[in-house]
Design a protein around this motif. Structure first.
Motif, PDB file in Angstrom:
ATOM      1  N   PHE A   8       0.830  -1.208   0.000  1.00  0.00           N
ATOM      2  CA  PHE A   8       0.000   0.000   0.000  1.00  0.00           C
ATOM      3  C   PHE A   8       0.860   1.251   0.000  1.00  0.00           C
ATOM      4  CE2 PHE A   8      -2.203  -3.428   2.090  1.00  0.00           C
ATOM      5  CZ  PHE A   8      -3.471  -3.385   1.543  1.00  0.00           C
ATOM      6  N   SER A  10      -0.529   3.926   1.627  1.00  0.00           N
ATOM      7  CA  SER A  10      -0.926   4.603   2.865  1.00  0.00           C
ATOM      8  C   SER A  10      -1.389   3.590   3.906  1.00  0.00           C
ATOM      9  CB  SER A  10      -2.048   5.620   2.604  1.00  0.00           C
ATOM     10  OG  SER A  10      -3.293   4.968   2.467  1.00  0.00           O
ATOM     11  N   GLN A  12      -3.728   4.113   6.018  1.00  0.00           N
ATOM     12  CA  GLN A  12      -5.190   4.142   6.038  1.00  0.00           C
ATOM     13  C   GLN A  12      -5.770   3.091   5.100  1.00  0.00           C
ATOM     14  OE1 GLN A  12      -6.900   7.838   4.733  1.00  0.00           O
ATOM     15  NE2 GLN A  12      -8.970   7.221   5.238  1.00  0.00           N
ATOM     16  N   GLN A  13      -5.231   2.979   3.892  1.00  0.00           N
ATOM     17  CA  GLN A  13      -5.732   1.988   2.938  1.00  0.00           C
ATOM     18  C   GLN A  13      -5.399   0.565   3.390  1.00  0.00           C
ATOM     19  OE1 GLN A  13      -7.758   2.535   0.118  1.00  0.00           O
ATOM     20  NE2 GLN A  13      -7.905   4.528   1.138  1.00  0.00           N
ATOM     21  N   ARG A  16      -7.910  -0.296   6.068  1.00  0.00           N
ATOM     22  CA  ARG A  16      -9.219  -0.478   5.442  1.00  0.00           C
ATOM     23  C   ARG A  16      -9.294  -1.837   4.755  1.00  0.00           C
ATOM     24  NH1 ARG A  16     -11.122   1.719   0.299  1.00  0.00           N
ATOM     25  NH2 ARG A  16     -13.357   1.454   0.315  1.00  0.00           N
ATOM     26  N   VAL A  64     -10.245   0.137  -3.045  1.00  0.00           N
ATOM     27  CA  VAL A  64      -9.081   0.210  -2.160  1.00  0.00           C
ATOM     28  C   VAL A  64      -7.869   0.582  -3.008  1.00  0.00           C
ATOM     29  CG1 VAL A  64      -7.606  -1.053  -0.559  1.00  0.00           C
ATOM     30  CG2 VAL A  64     -10.060  -1.554  -0.640  1.00  0.00           C
ATOM     31  N   GLU A  65      -7.125   1.572  -2.557  1.00  0.00           N
ATOM     32  CA  GLU A  65      -5.933   2.014  -3.276  1.00  0.00           C
ATOM     33  C   GLU A  65      -4.736   1.198  -2.807  1.00  0.00           C
ATOM     34  OE1 GLU A  65      -5.505   6.240  -2.845  1.00  0.00           O
ATOM     35  OE2 GLU A  65      -7.666   6.529  -3.111  1.00  0.00           O
TER      36      GLU A  65
END
Length: 89
Positions: A8, A10, A12-13, A16, A64-65
């Motif tokens: 990832f 980030s 945050q991603q 998630r 989702v990134e």
């Protein structure tokens, strides 16, 4: 059983994705991103290779990134071609 790794950009991603994959009942492990993979986030998610299609579906449908999904071969990580964006509906 071979495992795959999602990297990832980030945290945050990553968190998630962890929640979404656990909710889907996919067995995952959170681990540090290997130094062979350049990523903006120190966390990666490892999952069984047989779950690859389900994981790609969740990533695509939930937007989702990710940096990419990698397969470990010997001591290197190969980036898989995902074509996630092409299959969006």
């Amino acid at each position: 059983m071979d495992s795959m790794l999602i990297a990832f950009d980030s945290t945050q991603q990553a968190l998630r994705a962890e929640m979404l994959l656990e909710y889907a009942g996919i067995e995952i492990d959170i681990r540090p991103t290997p130094k062979q993979i350049t990523a903006g986030c120190a966390l990666s998610i490892e999952f069984p290779e047989e779950e690859l299609e389900r994981v790609k579906t969740i990533i695509r449908e939930e937007h989702v990134e990710i940096r990419g999904i990698f397969r470990k071969i010997d001591e290197r990580y190969d980036l898989l071609p995902l074509n996630i964006a092409e299959r969006e509906e």
